[in-house]
Scaffold this motif. Structure first.
Motif, PDB file in Angstrom:
ATOM      1  N   GLN A 118       3.135   3.543   8.457  1.00  9.87           N
ATOM      2  CA  GLN A 118       3.832   3.419   7.174  1.00  9.87           C
ATOM      3  C   GLN A 118       5.140   2.657   7.339  1.00  9.87           C
ATOM      4  O   GLN A 118       5.515   1.852   6.484  1.00  9.87           O
ATOM      5  CB  GLN A 118       4.113   4.809   6.608  1.00  9.87           C
ATOM      6  N   ARG A 141       4.469  -0.893   7.357  1.00 12.40           N
ATOM      7  CA  ARG A 141       4.254  -1.378   5.988  1.00 12.40           C
ATOM      8  C   ARG A 141       5.588  -1.606   5.287  1.00 12.40           C
ATOM      9  O   ARG A 141       5.767  -2.584   4.548  1.00 12.40           O
ATOM     10  CB  ARG A 141       3.434  -0.356   5.190  1.00 12.40           C
ATOM     11  N   GLY A 190       0.784  -1.221   0.000  1.00  7.00           N
ATOM     12  CA  GLY A 190       0.000   0.000   0.000  1.00  7.00           C
ATOM     13  C   GLY A 190       0.818   1.274   0.000  1.00  7.00           C
ATOM     14  O   GLY A 190       0.291   2.342   0.292  1.00  7.00           O
ATOM     15  N   LEU A 191       2.099   1.166  -0.340  1.00 12.28           N
ATOM     16  CA  LEU A 191       2.912   2.380  -0.446  1.00 12.28           C
ATOM     17  C   LEU A 191       3.237   2.602  -1.916  1.00 12.28           C
ATOM     18  O   LEU A 191       3.090   1.702  -2.740  1.00 12.28           O
ATOM     19  CB  LEU A 191       4.203   2.235   0.358  1.00 12.28           C
ATOM     20  N   THR A 192       3.675   3.817  -2.242  1.00 11.82           N
ATOM     21  CA  THR A 192       3.996   4.094  -3.637  1.00 11.82           C
ATOM     22  C   THR A 192       5.498   4.228  -3.815  1.00 11.82           C
ATOM     23  O   THR A 192       6.244   4.351  -2.845  1.00 11.82           O
ATOM     24  CB  THR A 192       3.332   5.391  -4.109  1.00 11.82           C
ATOM     25  N   SER A 224       7.172   6.578  -4.624  1.00 14.43           N
ATOM     26  CA  SER A 224       7.755   7.846  -4.183  1.00 14.43           C
ATOM     27  C   SER A 224       8.470   7.688  -2.852  1.00 14.43           C
ATOM     28  O   SER A 224       9.228   8.555  -2.424  1.00 14.43           O
ATOM     29  CB  SER A 224       6.673   8.911  -4.059  1.00 14.43           C
ATOM     30  N   ALA A 225       8.231   6.564  -2.164  1.00 17.36           N
ATOM     31  CA  ALA A 225       8.878   6.342  -0.877  1.00 17.36           C
ATOM     32  C   ALA A 225      10.332   5.919  -1.042  1.00 17.36           C
ATOM     33  O   ALA A 225      11.118   6.006  -0.109  1.00 17.36           O
ATOM     34  CB  ALA A 225       8.116   5.271  -0.096  1.00 17.36           C
ATOM     35  N   MET A 239      -0.266   9.541   1.170  1.00 15.71           N
ATOM     36  CA  MET A 239       1.183   9.418   1.378  1.00 15.71           C
ATOM     37  C   MET A 239       1.669  10.530   2.293  1.00 15.71           C
ATOM     38  O   MET A 239       0.895  11.283   2.832  1.00 15.71           O
ATOM     39  CB  MET A 239       1.896   9.497   0.029  1.00 15.71           C
ATOM     40  N   MET A 264      -3.679   8.581   8.145  1.00 13.44           N
ATOM     41  CA  MET A 264      -2.920   8.425   9.382  1.00 13.44           C
ATOM     42  C   MET A 264      -3.172   9.575  10.340  1.00 13.44           C
ATOM     43  O   MET A 264      -3.694  10.607   9.972  1.00 13.44           O
ATOM     44  CB  MET A 264      -1.435   8.312   9.067  1.00 13.44           C
ATOM     45  N   THR A 307      -8.865  -0.309   1.972  1.00 12.74           N
ATOM     46  CA  THR A 307      -7.467  -0.416   2.327  1.00 12.74           C
ATOM     47  C   THR A 307      -6.934   0.991   2.493  1.00 12.74           C
ATOM     48  O   THR A 307      -7.437   1.925   1.891  1.00 12.74           O
ATOM     49  CB  THR A 307      -6.678  -1.143   1.244  1.00 12.74           C
ATOM     50  N   ALA A 308      -5.951   1.090   3.297  1.00 14.00           N
ATOM     51  CA  ALA A 308      -5.394   2.399   3.594  1.00 14.00           C
ATOM     52  C   ALA A 308      -4.485   2.847   2.466  1.00 14.00           C
ATOM     53  O   ALA A 308      -4.052   2.030   1.653  1.00 14.00           O
ATOM     54  CB  ALA A 308      -4.610   2.309   4.877  1.00 14.00           C
ATOM     55  N   PRO A 309      -4.215   4.114   2.415  1.00 18.73           N
ATOM     56  CA  PRO A 309      -3.296   4.590   1.386  1.00 18.73           C
ATOM     57  C   PRO A 309      -1.897   4.104   1.651  1.00 18.73           C
ATOM     58  O   PRO A 309      -1.554   3.838   2.794  1.00 18.73           O
ATOM     59  CB  PRO A 309      -3.358   6.097   1.522  1.00 18.73           C
TER      60      PRO A 309
END
Lengths: 356, 357, 337
Positions: free
Chosen positions: A161, A164, A144-146, A148-149, B1, C276, C335-337
């Motif tokens: 995060q 994750r 669920g992360l992109t 850009s991380a 994000m 969050m 689902t969460a981002p």
């Protein structure tokens, strides 16, 4: 559960030496894990619950040989993990990964997310730089992360995060088995649910097998197929989750369940408040290790180690429970009897009575 | 994000907090200035042209101040004997030259008319600071400003070389002991304790007495070889702490070996706290070298060092300028390193870092 | 007149990155002998509120505005303007404090007896012998096993649960009117937590002390508190008697928090609150919950701070749609981002 188990642990013992003095002589040992056996079939989740110091974290680390077990066998997909060394152990570790509790401590603060995720692939010499990046991105997106991380550092992310990211790091090697060591305990309530859902999703999509270590009984009840309860280095009760939550047999399990504060008045149990503290694993009590705190302890409990009782799926180590099982014949009736005995032992108070 | 768009690594973040301390920034600028002075010293004070054209070719005779061999041979052949201004004009009327800012030599007194119209340097009590000799001259009439400018190199080298040696030994010993533990740790810890007992000053004096031609490099090597114990202890502590951290366990779970874990995972995290004693170590090395030179055990002449200027003052305390100027320089340098060390400590403190969140 | 009456408290931290309003207009009242639960996630300002009451907000934090009125036999002190000297008499005297981590809150170089005795002698002019007797009495009160021996032991010789009992003994030593307990059981195991919560409730009944219980655990609140205030991003979003709040939560955040807790076996994904928890320096404009809210999302929510309205007697909600939200209904599982 006819298929051979993916992970099979038998008689696992992990003792830590206690050294004292100038010459660092060993004066004793902490029996963190002292004879633990369980197995997990492929695609299933075993919940390992217990209070701090019971050895549940050490079990998880011993299985991966992050700490060296003292005795016992750990078989993963038919391979004896304890007899494996060097390159073979490395190859095995690729298939068994771990996620830690503290999302602040488990990510190296000086590495970018990309370097953190890529590391396992570099160590195992998997793929070219481009292929590695593809796999890293895929793992990141799965959690669920992109992308850009990738070039950021851990401190730029929130706790949820980071967890994750830690899960993505475990997934990048495409393992079959994950040790999840309190993966949601450090997270805020509203974030916990997100990560729990993610873990369930991943288990279904990737056919993963979990050893889920937690002190949070509600999360374990939600997520696990089977639950093992640990106390002072030993498993005291093991059963399918629904059976255990419906009809626990061990007095410790029952008092643990009753101690969990709950919102729903309908789910409130008669609280059994245990007296005293957990003894030190350096000097475990004789006989049944729970006897000094057990409201039902009898003389036999002080003397003899309780053998396994119950059937193949619901195992309990307790003299009283064994007797009641014999008498009642089925677990449900025995559980009701033991609950009743605990209630009459005088250690019980009705939970929720604190505020009124 | 995340809403943050700015990506800063650890050092970027530390620098951001370092910058908030004006004194520490001034100290860093001061040390940066010293480095510049050291590099440009022949162009700041000297008697050899920075650049000159002589008999159709371009030379840089000033490089001789760095190493004697760098002085173009042609000037020796043409019997310049170190005096350029008159010789250049007499032997090649076509020549031109770019001169240092101050026409004074750190190794000898300037003679009368060496530079057209310039009288000879005064010596002894007469050599008080003047427009010509900014910081005065010493017993032999050598310009103190020139000596100090050229002594900057030594003041810097002493700190960096000795602490470079100490840092390398200390980090290596501490890392190995802390990471592997057991008998290896026992061995390295005992070695550290033994070295800690060696009195550096006495050892340097003994070595200088034994060696035939002691140089400043010997002193630096000894300071480095005995000054690593604090660094080793700190590194060991950091390694002991970090090897139990979960990110190291995670790396082990991924199959990483000891070398990878030590170099890639632990060392970068242990480096910041170790930098602090290294910085303080530089300060004390500078001080130690000055004390040695003051006592007369410094680098032999003609090497210029701030401490040896102080030593000159011992024979004639009326020459206050021989005490004041190098004294201030040593004081400021040591102070600057201490300020930098303190600011590094605060700006890399992990507790303060997390508080930022 | 309530025992403690906080009105429009604003506590902000002035960091090099700008002003961070950790507590932004909080009003709370605690009656004598009642237990108020202050619930919220990390960074919501619940601990800063507690520190503000005691005047212990660490620099660069300052109480910018508001009143903290403490009632004392008809006299009312405003703790915000009270001089430091008088405030010291309040701390440990009229207000006791229990912290989360009993190991770091006890001084490792003094015995348990020394520390309780000191707490007594700071506020009462008694002889050392009397103070020691009081310390022993307090250890008995918190049902410490073997209290005479414990008096001469050091904190590291005690278990986490016993240390927390010592903290409670210290907090109660001067018979305070109010005890602030900041996550008193978070560092403890559930069976020990049960002991401590039971002890706190029992002491409250016997001594009539009011308790401000700060926690993130809704279960703990449900079982111990009379009233509950839910904080989110520096503000109180909902406040009600405990039974009312858990039966009829009205604010989308409270509804989401209650629904996000796993109960029972898995029968579909857990309801989540997307996004969050915002850090205090990135609190959104308007209703601070609007970016994560799965209910109404009118333009008004993004620009206009909703008022804390009383929708039923004693039930305050900071959401204009509270009436429409009714009993909890599941939000779309996502689902969460």
């Amino acid at each position: 559960m006819n298929s051979p188990p993916l992970l099979d642990v038998a008689g696992l013992e992990t003792h830590f030496p206690v050294r004292r003095g100038l010459l660092r002589r060993q004066v004793g040992s902490v029996r963190a894990v002292d004879g633990v056996s369980f197995s997990i079939a492929k695609g299933r989740t075993l919940g390992l619950v217990g209070e701090s110091g019971c050895g549940k974290t050490t079990v998880g680390r011993s299985v991966l040989r992050l700490v060296e077990p003292t005795a016992g066998t750990v078989r993963f997909a038919g391979t004896d993990v304890r007899a494996t060394h060097g390159a073979a152990l490395r190859a095995l570790r690729r298939r068994m990964q771990i996620v830690f509790q503290d999302p602040y401590g488990s990510l190296n603060p000086r590495m970018t997310i990309r370097a953190i995720l890529e590391e396992g692939l570099v160590i195992h010499r998997l793929g070219t730089a481009d292929e590695r990046l593809v796999r890293v991105r895929a793992a990141l997106e799965r959690t669920g992360l992109t992308a850009s991380a990738l070039e950021r550092y851990p401190h730029e992310f929130s706790g949820g995060q980071r967890q994750r990211i830690a899960i993505a790091r475990a997934l990048v090697l495409e393992p079959d088995f994950l040790v999840l060591d309190e993966p949601v305990s450090a997270l805020d309530v509203s974030i916990q649910a997100q990560v729990v859902n993610l873990l369930v999703e991943l288990r279904e999509q990737l056919d993963l097998t979990y050893l889920f270590i937690s002190h949070d009984l509600s999360v374990v009840e939600y997520l696990a197929d089977e639950v093992a309860v640990m106390y002072l280095g030993r498993i005291v009760e093991r059963a399918p989750a629904d059976a255990l939550y419906r009809a626990a047999l061990h007095p410790y399990t029952l008092s643990l369940f009753s101690a969990v504060p709950t919102i729903d008045p309908a789910r409130r149990r008669r609280r059994i408040v245990l007296s005293g503290d957990v003894p030190s694993p350096a000097r475990p009590p004789s006989g049944c290790r729970f006897h000094p705190r057990c409201p039902l302890a009898e003389s036999v409990c002080r003397e003899a180690d309780p053998p396994a009782a119950g059937d193949a799926v619901h195992v309990v180590h307790c003299h009283v429970a064994a007797r009641e099982l014999d008498r009642a014949g089925d677990a449900g009736a025995a559980a009701a009897r033991i609950t009743d005995m605990l209630a009459r032992s005088g250690s019980a108070t009705l939970s929720g009575g604190v505020g009124t | 994000m995340t809403t943050e768009t700015r990506t800063t690594g650890f050092w970027g973040d530390a620098w951001r907090r370092y910058r908030r301390r004006p004194l520490a920034v001034a100290a860093a600028a001061f040390v940066g200035g010293l480095v510049l002075v050291a590099i440009l010293s022949p162009a700041i004070a000297g008697t050899k042209p920075v650049l000159c054209r002589y008999k159709g070719r371009i030379y840089a005779p000033c490089l001789a101040y760095f190493a004697r061999d760098l002085e173009p041979a042609i000037f020796a052949r043409d019997r310049f004997r170190g005096t350029y201004p008159r010789n250049l004009v007499e032997k090649d009327p076509e020549s031109w030259a770019v001169w240092p800012l101050v026409f004074q030599d750190p190794y000898r007194s300037v003679r009368a008319d060496e530079w057209p119209g310039l009288p000879a340097n005064p010596a002894r009590d007469e050599g008080r600071p003047s427009r010509r000799n900014l910081f005065g001259t010493d017993q032999a009439g050598v310009d103190v400003f020139a000596k100090m400018v050229h002594g900057t190199t030594i003041a810097l080298l002493v700190g960096f070389v000795s602490m470079g040696i100490a840092g390398t030994i200390g980090v290596a010993v501490g890392a190995v002991g802390g990471y592997f533990g057991g008998w290896i740790d026992m061995l390295t810890s005992r070695i550290t304790e033994i070295v800690m007992c060696i009195p550096t000053l006495v050892l340097i004096l003994a070595v200088i007495a034994v060696i035939e031609k002691p140089t400043i490099w010997h002193t630096m090597a000894i300071i480095g070889a005995t000054g690593w114990t604090g660094i080793a202890r700190l590194t060991r502590g950091e390694f002991l702490r970090l090897k139990e951290s979960e990110f190291v366990l995670a790396a082990r779970a991924a199959g990483a070996g000891p070398a990878r874990i030590m170099l890639r995972h632990i060392l970068p995290n242990a480096l910041a706290p170790v930098l602090v004693p290294i910085t303080f170590g530089i300060a004390s090395a500078v001080l130690l070298e000055s004390s040695l030179s003051f006592l007369g055990f410094g680098p032999p002449p003609p090497t210029a060092s701030w401490g040896s200027i102080l030593n000159d003052a011992r024979s004639n305390l009326a020459m206050w300028w021989l005490v004041v100027f190098p004294g201030i320089a040593i004081f400021l340098t040591v102070l600057a390193y201490n300020l930098i060390g303190e600011a590094l400590q605060e700006s890399t403190d992990p507790r303060l870092r997390e508080a930022r969140k | 007149m309530p025992l403690l009456d906080i009105r429009d408290l604003v506590t902000a931290f002035h960091t090099p990155d700008g002003r961070v309003p950790a507590v932004d207009g909080v009003s709370l009242a605690i009656e004598r002998g009642r237990t108020l639960g202050l619930v919220g996630e990390s960074g919501c300002g619940k601990s800063v509120t507690a520190m503000s009451i005691l005047g212990l907000v660490a620099a660069p934090g300052v109480i910018e505005s508001g009143k903290i009125l403490l009632d004392c036999d008809g006299r009312t002190d405003d703790l915000v303007t009270l001089p430091e000297r008088d405030l010291r008499r309040v701390r440990g005297g009229r207000i006791g404090m229990i912290f989360q981590e009993p190991m770091t809150s006890l001084n490792p170089v003094f015995t348990i007896g020394d520390q309780i005795t000191e707490a007594v002698r700071l506020h009462r002019d008694v002889t050392p012998a009397l103070a020691r007797a009081r310390a022993l009495e307090m250890l008995r009160l918190v049902r410490m096993a073997d209290p005479e021996r414990r008096l001469d032991e050091y904190p590291h010789q005690l278990s986490g649960g016993m240390r927390q009992r010592v903290m409670i003994a210290m907090a109660l030593a001067c018979e305070p009117d109010l005890v602030i307990a900041d996550e008193p059981t978070t560092a403890l195991d559930v069976t020990i937590q049960a002991q401590i919560l039971e002890l706190l409730g029992d002491l409250r009944r016997r001594l009539g002390t009011a308790i401000l219980l700060i926690t993130h655990d809704l279960g703990v609140v449900a079982e111990t508190c009379d009233d509950v205030a839910v904080m989110y991003a520096g503000r109180i979003v909902e406040q009600a008697p405990a039974a009312e709040l858990f039966a009829r939560p009205r604010h989308p955040y409270t509804i989401g928090l209650l629904a996000a807790r796993p109960t029972g076996r898995r029968s579909g994904p857990l309801t989540t609150i997307p996004g969050m928890v915002p850090a205090p320096r990135d609190f959104p404009a308007g209703c601070r919950f609007h970016p994560r809210c799965s209910f109404a999302r009118l333009p008004d929510c993004t620009t206009h701070t909703p008022a804390l309205d009383e929708i039923a007697p004693g039930h305050l909600v900071r959401c204009p749609f509270a009436d429409a939200l009714g009993p909890p209904r599941p939000s779309t599982p996502g689902t969460a981002p």
